[in-house]
Design a protein around this motif. Structure first.
Motif, PDB file in Angstrom:
ATOM      1  N   ILE A 178     -34.108 -17.338   8.779  1.00 13.34           N
ATOM      2  CA  ILE A 178     -34.886 -18.546   9.058  1.00 13.34           C
ATOM      3  C   ILE A 178     -36.222 -18.121   9.646  1.00 13.34           C
ATOM      4  O   ILE A 178     -36.261 -17.308  10.580  1.00 13.34           O
ATOM      5  N   HIS A 179     -37.306 -18.651   9.110  1.00 11.93           N
ATOM      6  CA  HIS A 179     -38.640 -18.369   9.644  1.00 11.93           C
ATOM      7  C   HIS A 179     -39.158 -19.622  10.335  1.00 11.93           C
ATOM      8  O   HIS A 179     -39.238 -20.685   9.729  1.00 11.93           O
ATOM      9  N   LEU A 180     -39.472 -19.483  11.602  1.00 13.03           N
ATOM     10  CA  LEU A 180     -40.007 -20.586  12.406  1.00 13.03           C
ATOM     11  C   LEU A 180     -41.494 -20.337  12.617  1.00 13.03           C
ATOM     12  O   LEU A 180     -41.886 -19.243  13.035  1.00 13.03           O
ATOM     13  N   HIS A 181     -42.331 -21.364  12.335  1.00 11.36           N
ATOM     14  CA  HIS A 181     -43.777 -21.167  12.352  1.00 11.36           C
ATOM     15  C   HIS A 181     -44.466 -22.348  13.028  1.00 11.36           C
ATOM     16  O   HIS A 181     -44.494 -23.458  12.500  1.00 11.36           O
ATOM     17  N   VAL A 182     -45.023 -22.101  14.214  1.00  9.98           N
ATOM     18  CA  VAL A 182     -45.828 -23.091  14.926  1.00  9.98           C
ATOM     19  C   VAL A 182     -47.198 -23.176  14.265  1.00  9.98           C
ATOM     20  O   VAL A 182     -47.836 -22.146  14.005  1.00  9.98           O
ATOM     21  N   THR A 183     -47.666 -24.384  14.018  1.00  6.21           N
ATOM     22  CA  THR A 183     -48.920 -24.563  13.285  1.00  6.21           C
ATOM     23  C   THR A 183     -50.133 -24.805  14.172  1.00  6.21           C
ATOM     24  O   THR A 183     -51.262 -24.773  13.677  1.00  6.21           O
ATOM     25  N   ASP A 184     -49.944 -25.032  15.465  1.00  2.00           N
ATOM     26  CA  ASP A 184     -51.084 -25.400  16.308  1.00  2.00           C
ATOM     27  C   ASP A 184     -51.306 -24.440  17.470  1.00  2.00           C
ATOM     28  O   ASP A 184     -51.967 -24.789  18.455  1.00  2.00           O
ATOM     29  N   ARG A 213     -41.786 -25.390   9.779  1.00  2.00           N
ATOM     30  CA  ARG A 213     -43.143 -25.403  10.314  1.00  2.00           C
ATOM     31  C   ARG A 213     -43.412 -26.714  11.043  1.00  2.00           C
ATOM     32  O   ARG A 213     -42.885 -27.761  10.666  1.00  2.00           O
ATOM     33  N   GLY A 214     -44.261 -26.634  12.074  1.00  2.00           N
ATOM     34  CA  GLY A 214     -44.634 -27.855  12.766  1.00  2.00           C
ATOM     35  C   GLY A 214     -45.380 -27.571  14.051  1.00  2.00           C
ATOM     36  O   GLY A 214     -45.595 -26.416  14.426  1.00  2.00           O
ATOM     37  N   ARG A 215     -45.796 -28.649  14.717  1.00  2.00           N
ATOM     38  CA  ARG A 215     -46.446 -28.521  16.023  1.00  2.00           C
ATOM     39  C   ARG A 215     -45.480 -27.886  17.017  1.00  2.00           C
ATOM     40  O   ARG A 215     -44.256 -28.050  16.917  1.00  2.00           O
ATOM     41  N   LEU A 229     -34.146 -32.120  12.276  1.00  2.35           N
ATOM     42  CA  LEU A 229     -34.978 -31.230  11.465  1.00  2.35           C
ATOM     43  C   LEU A 229     -36.105 -31.984  10.771  1.00  2.35           C
ATOM     44  O   LEU A 229     -37.145 -31.405  10.456  1.00  2.35           O
ATOM     45  N   GLY A 230     -35.933 -33.280  10.567  1.00  4.04           N
ATOM     46  CA  GLY A 230     -36.963 -34.081   9.920  1.00  4.04           C
ATOM     47  C   GLY A 230     -38.272 -34.151  10.678  1.00  4.04           C
ATOM     48  O   GLY A 230     -39.290 -34.590  10.127  1.00  4.04           O
ATOM     49  N   HIS A 231     -38.295 -33.716  11.937  1.00  5.84           N
ATOM     50  CA  HIS A 231     -39.542 -33.686  12.708  1.00  5.84           C
ATOM     51  C   HIS A 231     -40.423 -32.498  12.321  1.00  5.84           C
ATOM     52  O   HIS A 231     -41.512 -32.343  12.878  1.00  5.84           O
ATOM     53  N   ALA A 232     -39.949 -31.654  11.429  1.00  5.49           N
ATOM     54  CA  ALA A 232     -40.714 -30.477  11.012  1.00  5.49           C
ATOM     55  C   ALA A 232     -40.786 -30.435   9.486  1.00  5.49           C
ATOM     56  O   ALA A 232     -40.057 -31.134   8.779  1.00  5.49           O
ATOM     57  N   ALA A 239     -30.205 -26.716   4.499  1.00  6.72           N
ATOM     58  CA  ALA A 239     -28.875 -26.546   5.097  1.00  6.72           C
ATOM     59  C   ALA A 239     -28.805 -25.294   5.963  1.00  6.72           C
ATOM     60  O   ALA A 239     -28.115 -25.278   6.988  1.00  6.72           O
ATOM     61  N   VAL A 240     -29.525 -24.243   5.569  1.00  9.19           N
ATOM     62  CA  VAL A 240     -29.543 -23.000   6.351  1.00  9.19           C
ATOM     63  C   VAL A 240     -30.188 -23.257   7.713  1.00  9.19           C
ATOM     64  O   VAL A 240     -29.688 -22.816   8.754  1.00  9.19           O
ATOM     65  N   ALA A 241     -31.303 -23.984   7.697  1.00  9.17           N
ATOM     66  CA  ALA A 241     -31.980 -24.298   8.954  1.00  9.17           C
ATOM     67  C   ALA A 241     -31.152 -25.256   9.802  1.00  9.17           C
ATOM     68  O   ALA A 241     -31.014 -25.070  11.020  1.00  9.17           O
ATOM     69  N   ARG A 242     -30.584 -26.252   9.162  1.00 10.53           N
ATOM     70  CA  ARG A 242     -29.812 -27.257   9.897  1.00 10.53           C
ATOM     71  C   ARG A 242     -28.625 -26.611  10.612  1.00 10.53           C
ATOM     72  O   ARG A 242     -28.348 -26.915  11.781  1.00 10.53           O
ATOM     73  N   ASP A 243     -27.947 -25.720   9.936  1.00  9.78           N
ATOM     74  CA  ASP A 243     -26.799 -25.051  10.565  1.00  9.78           C
ATOM     75  C   ASP A 243     -27.238 -24.180  11.732  1.00  9.78           C
ATOM     76  O   ASP A 243     -26.603 -24.163  12.787  1.00  9.78           O
ATOM     77  N   TRP A 244     -28.355 -23.462  11.557  1.00 12.16           N
ATOM     78  CA  TRP A 244     -28.831 -22.596  12.631  1.00 12.16           C
ATOM     79  C   TRP A 244     -29.177 -23.391  13.882  1.00 12.16           C
ATOM     80  O   TRP A 244     -28.759 -23.062  14.988  1.00 12.16           O
TER      81      TRP A 244
END
Length: 251
Positions: A178-184, A213-215, A229-232, A239-244
């Motif tokens: 899973i790659h998490l990326h802050v955009t701001d 990705r998201g703020r 997860l819908g906030h990003a 499903a991979v992100a949701r489970d994590w």
């Protein structure tokens, strides 16, 4: 600056507790904290501040237990007095940090830690529970929080997971990434690798099974289980992100 920031977050928490939506008896439910009410949440945070203060000042080998007796450990009945009680505990904690010996270690969760650990942990404990309180009373969550602070909140969350739960059965996987990326904000990227022996979390930009990705404030809410997860923005396998996020947000 950590002490000033902690007081700012504690003040925002107290403002939410004092909001008319919280009710005279602080009975509003906190949807992100199980069956807790705003009073329960306020009691928890106020007691955590006092337990850490007592841990440092008494030289305890580990953080005082949840049910430990601490000075001024029971909040008053009045809503406005609860807010004052919260701020009194936060101010005492900040004063304790300011006066503590930075060259020695103090009781932590399972052993000794340095003072910086508790300063950072209590800042983000207060920040995330501020989020809980604001969601409970209908405030815009974390409206004035700088992206850099939220990035450090995510980093601290994953530092704790790495230190205390990286090998637990719940967070293990079969190679999912899973790659998490802050955009701001800068330096807001993580790669999570879930292997059969445990999870490894690094700060890097690498292609993964799913990118989220998201703020910074939105991702902090997702990472800590305070938002769906819908906030990003999700690119890849949701499903991979949701489970994590479901397994890693557990305490």
């Amino acid at each position: 600056m950590t002490g000033d920031e902690l007081l700012l977050q504690a003040t925002a928490f107290a403002d939410a507790v004092s909001a008319p939506a919280a009710g005279d008896h602080l009975a509003a439910p906190v949807p992100t904290c199980g069956d807790w009410t705003v009073r329960d949440l306020a009691t928890h945070l106020g007691r955590v501040h006092r337990r850490v203060t007592a841990t440092i000042t008494t030289g305890a080998e580990q953080m005082l237990a949840r049910d430990a007796e601490v000075p001024d450990g029971v909040p008053p009945e009045s809503r406005d007095e609860v807010a004052t009680w919260l701020l009194r505990g936060a101010a005492a904690l900040v004063a304790t940090f300011a006066g503590a010996d930075r060259d020695r270690e103090y009781g932590g969760f399972t052993g000794s830690v340095d003072l910086a650990f508790w300063e950072r942990r209590q800042l983000h404990e207060t920040l995330v529970h501020r989020l809980d309180a604001e969601l409970a009373v209908g405030f815009e969550p974390l409206a004035d929080v700088a992206p850099e602070l939220a990035v450090d909140g995510i980093a601290e969350w994953y530092d704790l997971l790495t230190a205390y739960r990286s090998g637990s059965r719940r967070v293990r996987g079969s190679g999912e990434t899973i790659h998490l990326h802050v955009t701001d904000a800068p330096d807001g990227e993580w790669l999570i690798r879930r292997g059969p022996e445990g999870v490894a979390i690094t700060r890097e930009h690498v292609k993964a099974d799913v990118a989220v990705r998201g703020r910074a404030v939105d991702l902090l809410a997702v990472v800590t289980g305070r938002a769906e997860l819908g906030h990003a923005e999700v690119i890849g396998e949701p499903a991979v992100a949701r489970d994590w996020f479901a397994v890693s947000a557990l305490g």
